[in-house]
Design a protein around this motif. Structure first.
Motif: not given
Ligand code: FAD
Length: 463
Positions: A192, A196, A205-206
């Motif tokens: 991640l 990102y 976001e996830t």
């Protein structure tokens, strides 16, 4: 011409060995299956103790629902009606004799909700400022592996790592976060970050349901009568087909033509065509007696801890806060590392009018705890607990379980070493597969996934 039936030997009868046996049967291959376990019962680290209406887990108490393998197997065995989900509640971090509420929105200790994080009494203003700077911090130079500590210290600063992230992670790995491999434990956080830039932004976001106002649902499952009933059901399911040998220690394994001779402790020998070894790494290394091949997958001594379950009448404890338990900040002189109010998290385990506390005692460097008597261990646990609430009397009963070298330490480079072990096995000992908590994950579903992978390898490579 009909092919001769082959023999698959499964070494070890913990959850990995049992799962391998179960799915091997499902494949319906022309094989005889033998499972060899040194203990007088199956289950390995899964050990449920039931007494006077209490259900006490000496080892694992539940599995993550999200990693689907364990739940699926429970359903396959017809036990889905016995599944119980953990109750949620406030979790705390113990630091300097205060219980600090876990900041809302924290994911494995990583703060994602800055308004909530601002309120925490655990972290200093400087520590909070470092966390905010994470949003604009450069991503790391790509690396094959690094320690969990190095990664999080770079992103979030030392204070959050020592006070928040370390205690949560050591609840799973019981090790030293500055030596623990990120790739072997939390590769998703590295991925991640690389994708990102900011890890916090990536989690915002996830994470599923991040905006949901619904009460949080527990993520863990167990069975009404404890995980021991899962083991019993697996035993029952495999017994008609598998030759289950209890009280039988594997002494050595030697190559013999295209197969293997397994030497047992009673001077018996078994001949097998394929082997799934689910023994802890050190035991596998010993029985295969090839130090070069097995090398240093697990470089260090595993960590040892004691699990202490203590039952009390309800009125024996004063000022026990609402919630489900705490983990202990890294800095400090506590010998306990975590405490769960089991009667709250798993109400079915405790008869009405009672409290059930489960603490872990001992950490790397404090192994001598295991050599103390039960009474001494209980005194150590109660001493530490009395620093945050008041325990007025001795437990009405207790169950102390010493886990010596039971928690494997995946140090930096672990996955590379497992890959090279598997490659060498293919070349030097074809038909031998390793699976279990020494290799690719310690959670019950991770162990089960490895068992299924070993069964698939046998099916694809030998039939
Ligand atoms: P084991 O259970 O260790 O089984 C290996 C078997 O091999 C044993 O039965 C052993 O007797 C046998 N054996 C060893 N040598 C020989 C030999 N020479 N011959 C024959 N047999 C041999 N995971 C979770 O998902 N949730 C949790 O809540 C959780 N909590 C945990 C709490 C504790 C205290 C511990 C120790 C672990 C916990 N884990 C948890 C991790 C999980 O329990 C283990 O990773 C998992 O049970 C390991 O299963 P296994 O079959 O790979 O190994």
């Amino acid at each position: 011409m009909e092919r001769k039936r082959q023999t698959v030997a499964i070494l070890g009868g913990g959850i990995t060995g049992l799962t391998a046996a179960y799915y091997l049967i499902k494949e319906d291959l022309p094989v005889n299956i033998v499972l060899i376990e040194q203990d007088s019962k199956l289950g390995g680290k899964i050990q449920t103790y039931q007494s006077d209406g209490f259900t006490i887990e000496r080892g694992p108490d539940s599995f993550l629902e999200r990693k689907v393998t364990a739940k699926k197997l429970v359903e396959d065995l017809g036990l889905e009606h016995e599944l119980i989900r953990n109750a949620t509640g406030q979790a705390y971090i113990l630091s300097e004799d205060h219980l600090h509420a876990m900041p809302k929105g924290a994911v494995m200790g990583i703060p994602t909700d800055f308004d909530a994080f601002e309120q925490t009494t655990l972290i200093s203003d400087e520590g909070k400022e470092l966390v905010k700077q994470e949003l604009t911090k450069e991503k790391m130079e790509p690396k094959d592996d690094l320690s969990v500590g190095e990664f999080f210290r770079y992103r979030l600063g030392d204070e959050v790592v020592d006070k928040l992230i370390h205690p949560l992670i050591s609840g799973i790995y019981a090790g030293d976060i500055d030596r623990l491999s990120l790739q072997a434990t939390f590769p998703q956080y590295y991925q991640l970050e690389q994708k990102y830039g900011s890890l916090i932004e990536a989690l915002r976001e996830t994470q599923p349901n991040k905006a949901s106002k619904k009460p949080k649902q527990g993520q863990f499952l167990t069975l009404k009568d404890g995980l021991g009933s899962f083991v019993d059901a697996l035993h029952k399911a495999i017994e008609p087909v598998v030759d289950v040998m209890l009280d039988t220690e594997v002494k050595s394994v030697e190559k013999d033509g295209n197969g293997y001779q397994i030497q047992l402790d009673d001077n018996e020998k078994i001949v097998a065509d394929q082997i799934i070894s689910t023994l802890p790494f050190k035991a596998s290394k010993k029985v295969f007696n090839d130090p070069e091949l097995f090398g240093q997958v697990l470089e260090e001594e595993n960590t040892s801890v004691a699990n202490v379950a203590m039952a009390f009448p309800y009125e024996a404890i004063e000022q026990l806060p609402e919630g489900t338990g705490f983990v202990v900040s890294r800095k400090g002189d506590y010998r306990i590392t975590a405490c769960t109010w089991t009667h709250k998290k798993w109400p079915h385990t405790t008869p009405e009018g009672n409290l059930l506390l489960r603490t872990y005692v001992g950490k790397p460097g404090d192994e001598e705890i295991l050599h103390k008597s039960d009474d001494e261990i209980i005194d150590i646990a109660i001493n530490d607990l009395n620093r945050v609430f008041t325990i007025k009397q001795k437990p009405s009963f207790q169950v102390v379980t010493r886990w010596e070298n039971a928690m494997p330490q995946y140090t930096v480079g672990h996955i590379g070493r497992v890959n090279s072990l598997e490659k060498s096995l293919k070349d030097k000992l074809p038909g031998v597969y390793v699976a279990g908590n020494s290799y690719r994950g310690v959670g019950l579903p991770d162990c089960m996934d490895q068992a299924i992978e070993a069964v698939n390898q046998i099916k694809n490579n030998h039939f």
